[in-house]
Design an enzyme around this catalytic site. Structure first.
Site, PDB file in Angstrom:
ATOM      1  CE  LYS A 266       2.199   9.855   3.635  1.00 47.14           C
ATOM      2  NZ  LYS A 266       3.490   9.267   3.942  1.00 47.14           N
ATOM      3  NE  ARG A 301       0.799   2.504   0.739  1.00 45.73           N
ATOM      4  CZ  ARG A 301      -0.081   3.340   1.284  1.00 45.73           C
ATOM      5  NH1 ARG A 301       0.181   4.647   1.339  1.00 45.73           N
ATOM      6  NH2 ARG A 301      -1.220   2.870   1.779  1.00 45.73           N
TER       7      ARG A 301
END
Length: 323
Positions: A266, A301
């Site tokens: 991210k 994840r």
């Protein structure tokens, strides 16, 4: 004024945390507009939710951290730009140790546009069919039509990043299929979610929103044991919002569901870690993942499955004496 009780994890303690690898003896009492306070007790219903073992997911017990590998069947993923063949990527991640393969045909990166359901099905269904038997299979979609096609192809879990907000038929589709679902928190849709997201108290606002989504799922006929929650790091949240959630993420165990954490590559990891290119954010991803493991988060994840598996093996060796 609502009270929220965050279990303070430790290796030894009075109670098991969500039936997993951590325990706790104290709580951080959180209230809007008040400073956190450490307390030694919580209401019985809160303690019951915090300690109850979580149901198995796709045949996997959740008494240890589990790895979900990201399979992008898209031409515009923020992370890999669609340069991988989906079926080949699924095989590779399974070989590297992914216990669940999360297969998606629509990018949900900030600014991404919606993909028609027929195109999304054409992307994910062949990959799911090719991946059957390699690991548990999840479909990453917001659309009931895609979910139904994916389940028919072999998916056993629906991962809805909209938390049932995008498609009003999704909850019924999941309930009819009898499969588990991950409901995520997002503020807004991918096209606009990073346009000045605001919260009163992001940690508790997300808690309340997830609680409402759980209630919606249960009213549609989905049992609590088939619900996984995801606080949605990076989905309608600034860097400060992401960090506030991560620092106290164990509070979400109070909702009584398994928790999925998706931080892989991210942008905030790149900003803090000085890695502009998404593919170079693995070390920061692993650091945040292990911080989540230290708060009892069950499902992680990730793009970099082999590296995450290695990191978890070392974590177990250090903390649990497993080698």
């Amino acid at each position: 004024m609502s009270d929220y009780f965050r279990p303070i994890p430790c290796e030894t303690g009075r109670w098991p945390l969500a039936g997993g690898w951590l325990r706790f003896s104290q709580f951080e009492l959180l209230r809007r507009g008040a400073a956190p306070r450490v307390v030694d007790s919580a209401p019985p219903e809160v303690l019951a939710a915090l300690t109850a073992p979580r149901a198995d997911l796709l045949g996997l017990s959740l008494d240890r951290p589990r790895i979900m590998g990201i399979v992008n069947a898209t031409p515009d993923s923020f992370s890999d730009g669609g340069r991988y063949d989906g079926a080949a990527q699924a095989r590779l991640l399974a070989e590297q140790g992914a216990e669940i393969l999360d297969i998606g045909g629509e990018s949900t990166r900030p600014g991404a546009r919606e993909v028609p359901a027929r195109d999304e099905i054409a992307r994910v269904a062949p990959v799911i069919a090719a991946a059957r038997g390699l690991a548990g299979i999840s479909v990453d979609t917001r659309k009931a039509r895609v979910a139904r096609a994916a389940i028919a192809a072999g998916a056993g879990l629906v991962n809805d990043v909209s938390g049932f907000d995008f498609d009003p038929d999704m909850a019924a589709a999941v309930a009819e299929a009898g499969v588990p679902v991950c409901i995520m928190h997002a503020q807004g849709v991918p096209e606009t979610m990073q346009d000045n997201p605001t919260y009163g108290d992001v940690l508790l606002d997300v808690y309340d929103a997830l609680r409402a989504r759980i209630a919606r799922a249960r009213s549609a006929g989905i049992p609590l044991g088939r619900i996984v929650i995801d606080p949605g790091i990076g989905f309608g949240k600034t860097q400060a919002h992401n960090l506030a959630i991560l620092r106290r993420i164990s509070v979400y165990h109070g909702l009584g569901c398994a928790i999925l954490l998706g931080v892989s590559r991210k942008r905030f990891i790149g900003t803090i870690g000085g890695a502009e290119v998404a593919a170079e954010r693995m070390p920061g991803t692993l650091a945040v993942t292990l911080a989540g493991v230290a708060q009892g988060i069950q499902i992680h994840r990730v793009h970099d499955v082999a590296q995450t598996r290695q990191g978890l093996a070392l974590w177990r060796a250090v903390t649990e004496g497993e080698a």
